[in-house]
Design an enzyme around this catalytic site. Structure first.
Site, PDB file in Angstrom:
ATOM      1  N   GLY A  34     -30.526  43.663  15.320  1.00  0.00           N
ATOM      2  CA  GLY A  34     -30.230  42.891  16.524  1.00  0.00           C
ATOM      3  C   GLY A  34     -31.257  41.823  16.841  1.00  0.00           C
ATOM      4  O   GLY A  34     -31.653  41.660  17.998  1.00  0.00           O
TER       5      GLY A  34
ATOM      6  N   GLY B  87     -32.925  38.400  23.107  1.00  0.00           N
ATOM      7  CA  GLY B  87     -33.558  39.410  23.934  1.00  0.00           C
ATOM      8  C   GLY B  87     -34.630  40.249  23.273  1.00  0.00           C
ATOM      9  O   GLY B  87     -35.582  39.746  22.668  1.00  0.00           O
ATOM     10  N   LEU B  88     -34.477  41.571  23.385  1.00  0.00           N
ATOM     11  CA  LEU B  88     -35.499  42.496  22.925  1.00  0.00           C
ATOM     12  C   LEU B  88     -35.721  42.421  21.422  1.00  0.00           C
ATOM     13  O   LEU B  88     -36.851  42.594  20.947  1.00  0.00           O
ATOM     14  CB  LEU B  88     -35.120  43.929  23.315  1.00  0.00           C
ATOM     15  CG  LEU B  88     -35.001  44.224  24.806  1.00  0.00           C
ATOM     16  CD1 LEU B  88     -34.635  45.696  25.021  1.00  0.00           C
ATOM     17  CD2 LEU B  88     -36.284  43.891  25.546  1.00  0.00           C
ATOM     18  N   GLY B  89     -34.668  42.198  20.669  1.00  0.00           N
ATOM     19  CA  GLY B  89     -34.818  42.127  19.215  1.00  0.00           C
ATOM     20  C   GLY B  89     -35.695  40.971  18.783  1.00  0.00           C
ATOM     21  O   GLY B  89     -36.558  41.116  17.907  1.00  0.00           O
TER      22      GLY B  89
ATOM     23  N   SER C  77     -31.266  54.633  26.280  1.00  0.00           N
ATOM     24  CA  SER C  77     -31.272  54.006  27.600  1.00  0.00           C
ATOM     25  C   SER C  77     -31.225  55.088  28.659  1.00  0.00           C
ATOM     26  O   SER C  77     -30.734  56.201  28.409  1.00  0.00           O
ATOM     27  CB  SER C  77     -30.055  53.095  27.761  1.00  0.00           C
ATOM     28  OG  SER C  77     -29.873  52.700  29.110  1.00  0.00           O
TER      29      SER C  77
ATOM     30  N   TYR D 293     -20.632  53.813  27.660  1.00  0.00           N
ATOM     31  CA  TYR D 293     -22.000  53.396  27.368  1.00  0.00           C
ATOM     32  C   TYR D 293     -22.942  54.608  27.384  1.00  0.00           C
ATOM     33  O   TYR D 293     -23.776  54.770  26.487  1.00  0.00           O
ATOM     34  CB  TYR D 293     -22.457  52.363  28.394  1.00  0.00           C
ATOM     35  CG  TYR D 293     -23.862  51.855  28.164  1.00  0.00           C
ATOM     36  CD1 TYR D 293     -24.180  51.115  27.030  1.00  0.00           C
ATOM     37  CD2 TYR D 293     -24.876  52.113  29.088  1.00  0.00           C
ATOM     38  CE1 TYR D 293     -25.479  50.651  26.817  1.00  0.00           C
ATOM     39  CE2 TYR D 293     -26.171  51.649  28.886  1.00  0.00           C
ATOM     40  CZ  TYR D 293     -26.461  50.918  27.754  1.00  0.00           C
ATOM     41  OH  TYR D 293     -27.747  50.463  27.548  1.00  0.00           O
TER      42      TYR D 293
END
Length: 323
Positions: free
Chosen positions: A29, A33-35, A156, A182
């Site tokens: 990913g 963002g985070l990736g 998460s 989710y």
């Protein structure tokens, strides 16, 4: 570890002074963002990163400014669509053909609160992408993870919404709810780490799951504004009732900090088979507490070794391969 990190620590603070030259790390990913932040900070500290992305053009644009640090470092991008088992197999076949080993694998990619849909292979899209795609991908390259290596799965606090449902993983027989789906997928990410850790710890490979925190990234693109507002209102009401401060979003560097902490800083025996948040191992939450918190522990069902093994067996049946 002499340095104590926490909720507001950033990736650069967590990795300050570390030389990761010679480390080869795979991050899924790496297109937003985070990736992207995870890849950036690891490259800056000398690591050689293989980043996966479904859309390589987007990933190249997003990572154009990533540069090696004084110790070196590099970034290579490869195509991987976790919502397609054929794509997963093609990517892993290419990695095996290359033959180079990885010290760390960070499963960062994911989707959140999508409208109902199914992957190419007929799986509910959140369970199929967040869990089954990574399950097949990691297991097919498990032999490329160096002895003493590490797997980090991004779970998460959303795992609090739901345990996995192994009888109806694709909502074939029950009404679909975005956050229920989710939650199931994020619980699956944690349980996958538990069972992978059990199966590979004899060669020093440890696995852990992490909660990055609440961050504004592309992950929330499917959420309606009124849904986000209601979620934050409920969260702050719960915080106020518990005497906690109002919720604040983390920055992206703060959000990626727990991933890199668990990958290269934390003691392997400390985090192996565990769930981490805010750069520490999370405490068990009260399973009878129905309130939702962005932070605040891990449900016991997300670390249940019996359920983790059952999920593994079901996942093998769904993807059509045994490991």
């Amino acid at each position: 570890m002499s340095q104590i990190f926490g909720q507001y620590s950033t990736t650069d603070e967590v990795l300050d002074g570390l030389d990761l030259s010679g480390k080869r790390i795979l991050v899924t990913g790496v297109s937003a963002g985070l990736g992207v932040e995870t890849a950036r900070t690891l490259v800056a500290h000398g690591a050689d990163i293989v980043g996966t992305a479904r859309d390589l053009d987007k990933a190249h644009r997003a990572t154009a400014q990533i540069a090696p640090g004084p110790q070196g470092g590099s970034l290579e991008l490869i195509e991987l669509d976790l919502a397609s088992l054929a794509s997963v197999r093609a990517c892993t076949d290419a990695l095996h053909a290359d033959g180079r080993l990885f010290d760390i694998v960070i499963c960062n990619a994911g989707v959140m609160a999508c409208p109902f849909g199914k992957t190419i292979d007929g799986f509910e899209i959140q369970f199929g992408t967040n869990h089954l795609g990574h399950f097949l991908f990691v297991n097919r390259i498990a032999g490329l993870i160096r002895d003493g290596g590490r797997l980090v799965n991004l779970s998460s606090a959303g795992h609090r919404f739901a345990d996995v449902d192994l009888d109806d993983p694709n909502f074939d027989h029950s009404p679909y709810e975005e956050f229920l789906a989710y939650g199931r997928s994020k619980t699956a990410n944690a349980l996958f780490a538990v069972e992978f850790d059990r199966r590979h710890r004899n060669r020093g490979v440890r696995a852990t799951a992490v909660h990055p925190g609440g961050i504004h990234t592309e992950l929330t693109r499917h959420m309606r504004e009124e849904h986000m507002a209601a979620l934050l209102n409920n969260l702050n009401e719960a915080n106020a009732a518990a005497g906690r401060p109002a919720f604040e979003f983390k920055s992206i560097p703060q959000g990626a900090a727990t991933s890199v902490w668990a990958a290269v800083v934390a003691d392997a025996d400390t985090v192996g088979g565990r769930y981490c948040e805010d750069c520490h191992v999370a405490e068990l939450a009260d399973d009878n507490d129905d309130s939702f918190a962005i932070r605040g522990g891990v449900r016991s069902y997300a670390l249940d070794p019996i359920k983790a093994e059952a999920l593994w067996i079901t996942s093998e049946e769904l993807v059509g391969e045994r490991f």
